[in-house]
Design an enzyme around this catalytic site. Sequence first.
Site, short mmCIF file in Angstrom:
data_model
loop_
_atom_site.label_atom_id
_atom_site.label_comp_id
_atom_site.label_asym_id
_atom_site.label_seq_id
_atom_site.Cartn_x
_atom_site.Cartn_y
_atom_site.Cartn_z
CG LEU A 44 1.55 -16.14 65.57
CD1 LEU A 44 0.52 -16.25 66.99
CD2 LEU A 44 1.02 -14.91 64.57
CE LYS A 45 5.90 -23.20 62.02
NZ LYS A 45 4.76 -23.79 60.95
#
Length: 296
Positions: A174-175
């Site tokens: 997600l980062k």
Amino acid sequence: MTQLSPENASKIGFIGYGAMASRMGTHLKKAGYSVTAYTPSGKSPDPSVRMAGTPRDLAKQADTVIVCVPDDEALAASMYGEHGALAGIKTGTLLINTSSVSPEATTRLADAGKKVGITVLDAPVSGSTPEAEAGSLVILVGGSANDIENAQPIFNAIGKVTIHAGPSGCGTRLKLVINGIMGAGLTTLAETIAYGLAAGLDRTMLFDALDQVAVISPHHKRKLKAAKDSNFAPQFPGRLMQKDMRLLLDAAAREAVPVPTIAATTQMLSLGRRKYPNEDYSALIGIMEKLVANDT
């Protein structure tokens, strides 16, 4: 499962204690935790924080270990080997990795943690030094719901929102998604500002106009305001943003996902890293402005 509050898990060991981590550490101390740190240089921005000699020494003393290092290589150097944290960490300790690293490095660390009887959460943060200063980071966590609940008091001390991204590794992924959007957006700004200036638009009007429109995120508006004054003090250094673009480009290729925009963004941010590696990644706006100015 018992939460890791200051009352039952007061000793936090921080591996990596630079601009982001030291600000997180300040909030943790205010919340009642004690903080010990390790950096390769042996130095800390906060002279009140006790420094450990090696990651192994730090891990021996800690109830919870938090890692905040710049890349895969730094993570490996601090985790593995005779003096790495895993050589000294106690069974049952929670290891929280807030670093932005590759999915492969995240998986390796999670597997290594299982072998020594610890839980590893990948928990990179969204936000730069202003958010770290304000304690308003967004924590992106990969791991089990129970383990995240256990760590929630720590996350509450450093951030405003905790997002459970999914199982182990999902926080890291997600980062990369989020930083890809950041990098591509900034690159688009740099290119279109350069066009506007080359086409004869007034510089002050252009920057002020872009600050008023809804299509530009609050994050990028902050970058625009600083760029207007040619202020590229590092909130997110260019070398780190370019590294994240490289990780995303590689991760997408492994999934056979075409990302031509990210590929072009990586090339542009490589230019920024080449010229100003330790300035903010928004220095790319200044590079493009100078390019136009030199051509007129």
